[in-house]
Design an enzyme around this catalytic site. Structure first.
Site, PDB file in Angstrom:
ATOM      1  N   HIS A 147      12.518  51.515   9.106  1.00  0.00           N
ATOM      2  CA  HIS A 147      12.559  51.009   7.736  1.00  0.00           C
ATOM      3  C   HIS A 147      12.894  49.529   7.728  1.00  0.00           C
ATOM      4  CE1 HIS A 147      13.575  55.341   6.265  1.00  0.00           C
ATOM      5  NE2 HIS A 147      12.282  55.162   6.440  1.00  0.00           N
ATOM      6  N   ASP A 201      19.835  21.702  14.330  1.00  0.00           N
ATOM      7  CA  ASP A 201      19.661  23.100  14.751  1.00  0.00           C
ATOM      8  C   ASP A 201      19.242  23.935  13.549  1.00  0.00           C
ATOM      9  OD1 ASP A 201      20.342  22.454  17.257  1.00  0.00           O
ATOM     10  OD2 ASP A 201      22.312  23.409  17.259  1.00  0.00           O
ATOM     11  N   SER A 230      -3.914  49.264  11.431  1.00  0.00           N
ATOM     12  CA  SER A 230      -3.927  50.646  10.938  1.00  0.00           C
ATOM     13  C   SER A 230      -3.239  50.748   9.591  1.00  0.00           C
ATOM     14  CB  SER A 230      -3.215  51.554  11.950  1.00  0.00           C
ATOM     15  OG  SER A 230      -2.929  52.806  11.380  1.00  0.00           O
TER      16      SER A 230
END
Length: 1092
Positions: free
Chosen positions: A751, A216, A260
């Protein structure tokens, strides 16, 4: 966001492809991915081992502790897997508080092993380096690994050896497994670094006699490193947290964001929710979400998102229409609310971004009305007054309730109004226009001398030169307590002329003696001088190609403001730190990979350099110095009294929120002494504590304000500083992000660092700890201003702060471009144009967007109609123009224009020169007869002269009939170009009176001489007159005007240019040398020698 979770399959793909280790890793790439739509027969065909091996099946959807939740099927055959999936695949399940549908599963071979063969290994990033955790007991019962596991720190730029692993991590591992484990972990760490992982956990890692098995795996990678790792990563799919659907609208916005330079984020929390937000700024977006949840709106909050970084009108339109589309799909019995909020922008033109939002509101006017949507707007920043005015106007014209507020209103007050907790003012007080702030309020034309150099408030009992207390927490050795003064000089990396002019205006209004910018560095166009304004006077600032030259010529500089892009910010900062004179560096760029940022931090600490950023707007020291765009434009500088120091210092992560703090502090105290936005990344170059300690040791600072944030543990260092007595000044602090714990699934805020990885990193936990230790913590952000005022008033009452008398700042002229933007001035334009507009998001030809031109397949003829004639022409007219261009494109190399082009090309001239040489031969005698023919035939026809009289008249006057005659073609050898055009015109033009007249003239002229035919120039000339007069697009006067101003010759010029270019390319391709005309083709006729 930087650290993003990837699926287990993606993580294992990376591991199997790129790990370098001596350990024998088994079952490489041996897994099958399963979804609801998967065809089992095809899956088995692709993975035949599914029928022969025992299997493990589990969901791959970022679910933690799957084994504990019973979400792992173990030791099954293929039929067993199918049976196990029946009650799970496509079914909704609850994990913690999150509800989601299980839809992605992994099937892998089952690995028989004993419990003692399971191990746990994890690598994760921290500010100081990367930690490797290892525990000799792995699996679902591993428990609290943080307390149980062995831990080893690999410092930034450090190396990890097998010896380090063996001696620090493998104490309880059997001897026969140590070598394999050590080799595997070294390879895993190298992979972790190379592919910019930020988190990599394997549990269990199984080691048997057969080799190493990765059972895993959970991992996160630094998405900002895409430009470095793209070749190895490929196109990475970042799945949403479990419980949140991957909406196509969120994917669309993420795609816009990637293309952008601005920031555009959208997370859909509850598509049926009543409350929608469209907030400007990463920090502000968190504050608005906090306030909505604090006022009881968590279950109705539909989305989280933010737009920032000066997006264009089109980008904000696309962003706004996406949100409006989502919120107008389902009705809500109470109607819906849209909060268009934001802090005070530093450099974004608010009116420009609002134009895009207004367009979207107009487009969705009817759906918004049908869904009973109310809109609440609060914004500040450059040109915000115009933005608010336009927003208010659209409310009046559309009938949609839109309430607008500016900086006079607390940032989050509109949330209370929207949710019914506050009364909506009938007529909110409007702030003065931007321009009003630029005038000297005293009425005095003189510029006042500097009235203070330390603080707006008188210092009572602190010695400015005292040494800091020698306690546990201190500013790192070699770093300065004072970063900026009235004499600070800086270099700007990047051609950021607007930011530099803003700094110079700030310097001037602060009455500095000299500009704070000494030079600029820009490798692409360096070594010249750039013009700026110092008050009313123009000055020149040098621009250099490299940092070494700039610093050599400006030894007084000790600050760098780095505007380099995220790709070059690291290298330019490293280069700058090699020069010892630089003591402070502000890095503006957002999106620098965390591993690179940590290297910069280490280097800065070693050299005693303070870094502000990355991902910051910078900082400001009123009366002294400001970094780049900090504090916004001059109107906000003056409104927030940032031209002189106050008594309050603050530190924030968010740049937009730092400007909001400027506003709050200026309204509740005597103003800001210094403010720093450390940046929104997980590892800012300097921390909250670095700056709080500086403020503690600065006599002019009387109280400290900190705007903390969810994620990280830096705020706890402030707790320690208060507890140990290192911080004694009043600290007002609030950590934003309190809403995060109320959401069912994880939300990554604007942020990169605003994400809690454990409970202690949540905003609620931090606020509680700070409150308990003695910091002054408000109940919410709404209360922050009131608490600051209370603390300030108390300090004034105790005479710690003695407010000084206000002195008006000097006047600063407004830039012409900004005054024009605000509509304050008008000036006659030097040029006028009515055919094209390139200023918006989309090129417009004569009022028609370029996308519409292609959508309607208007062709070259249609474009020519728009640009030459300012209108859409009928299809037959467009097609005829294109035919004219085709037939006039070339007529062989012998004609004068092509001949000139060829000679010029063979002389080694460039394409433009050669083309121009050919075009200059066009006139009445070659190719320029279209206009003349059109004018002559039109005049005769309009004067009712019959064809014979016209021919006789021209012969009597000794004038040629333009458009009649050909050197080669004749009535017996017709010009097929004319024939092709004639057939089309006769079939498609509604009327051809002038062409019929010209053909009558041709009958007369060819009866005299067979080559006096209507040539291609003449035919196009008269046919174009018929087109203009009879196609229905022009009045008679307009048609005659286009003939008069020479439009028809343009068709020949445009068409023949294609041929001339062809001849030029042909000569270059054939590599023909300089042409010299042969002597035998020149008749030398010289005068006889004259003798006496």
């Amino acid at each position: 966001m930087s650290a993003k979770a990837i699926s287990e399959q993606t993580g294992k793909d990376f591991l199997y492809k790129f790990i370098c280790t001596k350990a024998p890793i088994q079952n490489k790439f041996k897994y099958a991915r399963l979804r609801q739509e998967t065809d089992w027969d095809l899956l088995v065909q692709e993975h035949p081992w599914l029928q022969t091996e025992r299997l493990v099946v589990k969901p791959d959807q970022l679910i933690k502790r799957r084994g504990k939740l019973g979400l792992v099927g173990v030791n099954l055959d293929l039929n067993g897997v199918k049976e196990w999936l029946k009650p799970r695949l496509g079914q909704e399940t609850t994990v913690g508080r999150a509800k989601g549908v299980l839809k992605n599963f992994l099937i892998e071979p089952f690995v028989p092993h004993r419990q003692e063969e399971e191990f746990y290994v994890c690598i994760y990033a921290a500010r100081e380096g990367d930690y490797v955790l290892f525990h000799h007991e792995g699996g679902i019962d591993v428990g609290d690994v943080d307390s149980k596991a062995c831990k080893f720190l690999v410092e930034v730029d450090g190396k990890l050896s097998e010896q380090d692993i063996s001696s620090h991590l493998l104490h309880h591992v059997p001897e026969n497994r140590k070598s394999i484990l050590a080799s595997f972990i070294v390879g895993l760490f190298a992979l972790y670094e190379e592919l910019y992982f930020t988190y990599l956990e394997i549990n269990p890692l199984v080691i048997t006699d057969a080799g190493v098995f990765v059972l895993d795996m959970a991992a996160k990678i630094d998405a900002t490193a895409d430009y470095i790792c793209k070749s190895k990563w490929g196109d990475v799919d970042f799945p949403p947290p479990f419980g949140r659907e991957a909406y196509p609208e969120a994917t669309y916005i993420a795609d816009l964001d990637a293309k952008s330079g601005a920031s555009l984020k959208l997370t859909i929390l509850n598509p049926k929710g009543r409350i929608w937000t469209m907030v400007a700024g990463g920090g502000a977006s968190v504050v608005y979400s906090d306030t909505i949840c604090d006022l009881g709106g968590v279950n109705e909050l539909a989305n989280y998102g933010e737009y920032s970084g000066a997006p264009s009108e089109q980008q904000t339109y696309d962003y706004a229409k996406t949100i409006l589309s989502l919120m107008t799909r389902e009705q809500h019995p109470e109607g819906k609310i849209l909060i268009i909020g934001g802090s005070i922008a530093n450099f974004t033109n608010v009116a420009a971004t609002f134009k895009g939002i207004v367009r979207a509101i107009k487009d969705y006017q009817t759906p918004l009305q049908n869904h009973n949507v109310s809109i609440f707007v609060r914004r500040g920043g450059p040109n915000y007054q115009e933005g608010l005015r336009v927003m208010g106007e659209v409310g009046k014209t559309t009938g949609i309730p839109i309430y607008v507020f500016g900086t006079e209103t607390h940032m989050t007050a509109i949330v209370g109004m929207a949710l019914g907790h506050r009364t909506i003012p009938d007529q909110p007080p409007m702030a003065a226009h931007t321009a009003n702030f630029l005038l000297n309020a005293s009425g005095s034309p003189s510029t006042p001398a500097p009235s203070r150099t330390a603080s707006f408030s008188d210092s009572k009992s602190e010695d400015a030169n005292r040494a800091p207390m020698c306690l546990k927490h201190s500013i790192p050795q070699g770093k300065a307590t004072t970063l900026f003064s009235r004499h600070t000089k800086s270099i700007i990396w990047g051609m950021q002329t607007r930011a530099v002019q803003g700094m110079l205006d700030f310097d001037y209004v602060c009455s500095r003696d000299e500009p704070s910018v000494s030079a600029m560095v820009y490798p692409f166009t360096g070594d010249h001088k750039q013009k700026f304004y110092w008050g009313h006077k123009e000055i020149l600032i040098p621009v250099y190609k490299n940092m070494a030259d700039a610093l050599k010529k400006h030894p007084e500089v000790d600050v760098l403001i780095n505007f380099a892009s995220l790709r070059s910010a690291y290298d330019s900062t490293v280069e700058t730190m090699s020069f010892s004179q630089i003591r402070t560096i502000a890095i503006i760029a957002e999106g620098i990979p965390e591993a690179l940022t940590r290297r910069l931090i280490k280097m800065a600490d070693e050299k005693g350099v303070t870094i502000i950023g990355p991902a910051t707007v910078g900082g400001i020291k009123p009366g002294c110095y400001k970094i780049g765009n900090t504090g916004g434009m001059l109107d906000n500088i003056l409104a927030s009294k940032l031209y002189r120091p106050g008594s309050v210092a603050y530190v924030s992560r968010s740049g937009g929120m730092s400007n909001e703090l400027n506003n709050i502090i200026s309204r509740t105290t005597d103003g800001v002494y210094e403010g720093v936005a450390i940046g929104g990344d997980r590892y800012p170059g300097s921390t909250f504590m670095d700056h709080v300690l500086r403020y503690q040791d600065t006599p002019g600072v009387k109280m400290i304000v900190v705007l903390g944030e969810i994620g990280g543990t830096e705020e706890y260092k402030i707790c320690s500083g208060i507890k140990e007595g290192r911080i004694t000044k009043p600290v007002v602090i609030w950590c934003i992000g309190t809403c995060a714990t109320m959401f069912a699934s994880e939300v990554q805020f604007g942020h990169a660092g605003a994400c809690a990885n454990e409970n202690s990193e949540t905003a609620i936990a931090k606020n509680q700890a700070l409150r308990e230790i003695g910091a002054i913590v408000p109940r919410n952000f709404d209360e922050l201003g009131e608490i600051i005022k209370t603390v300030y008033d108390d300090l004034v009452a105790k005479k710690v702060i003695v407010p000084a008398q206000e002195v008006p700042p000097p006047t600063v002229p407004m830039d012409y471009s900004w005054a024009r933007e605000l509509g304050l001035i008008r000036k006659p334009a030097s040029f006028m144009t009515s055919i094209c507009d390139e200023r918006g998001q989309e090129l417009i030809y004569a009022g028609m967007p370029i996308t519409e031109i292609f959508k309607e397949d208007m062709g070259l003829g249609g474009v020519l109609g728009l640009l030459w004639f300012q209108r859409r022409l009928p299809k037959h007219a467009c097609h005829f123009i294109e035919m004219c261009l085709m037939v006039t494109a070339d007529h062989g190399p012998a004609v004068s224009g092509a001949h000139n082009t060829i000679v010029c090309a063979r002389a080694g001239k460039d394409l433009i020169s050669s083309l121009t040489s050919g075009l200059l031969t066009i006139g009445d005698r070659f190719g320029g007869a279209l206009d003349a023919a059109a004018k002559q035939f039109s005049k005769a026809f309009d004067s009712s002269l019959i064809a014979m009289d016209f021919v006789n008249k021209m012969k009597k006057e000794g004038r040629l009939i333009m458009g009649i005659g050909h050197r080669v073609k004749s009535i017996n050898n017709p010009d097929m170009r004319v024939q092709i055009l004639k057939d089309f015109v006769k079939q498609n033009f509604p009327a051809t009176p002038l062409l019929d007249y010209a053909l009558e003239v041709e009958k007369i002229t060819t009866s005299k001489k067979p080559n006096l035919i209507l040539n291609v120039d003449g035919f196009i000339g008269v046919a174009m007159v018929d087109l203009l007069r009879n196609c229905g697009a022009f009045t008679r006067e307009e048609a005659d005007e286009y003939v008069e101003i020479g439009a028809l010759n343009g068709i020949f010029v445009l068409g023949r240019s294609m041929g001339f270019i062809g001849h030029y390319l042909d000569q270059k391709r054939l590599k023909q040398g300089l042409y010299r005309h042969p002597w035998d083709d020149i008749s030398y006729v010289l005068p006889e020698h004259m003798t006496m």
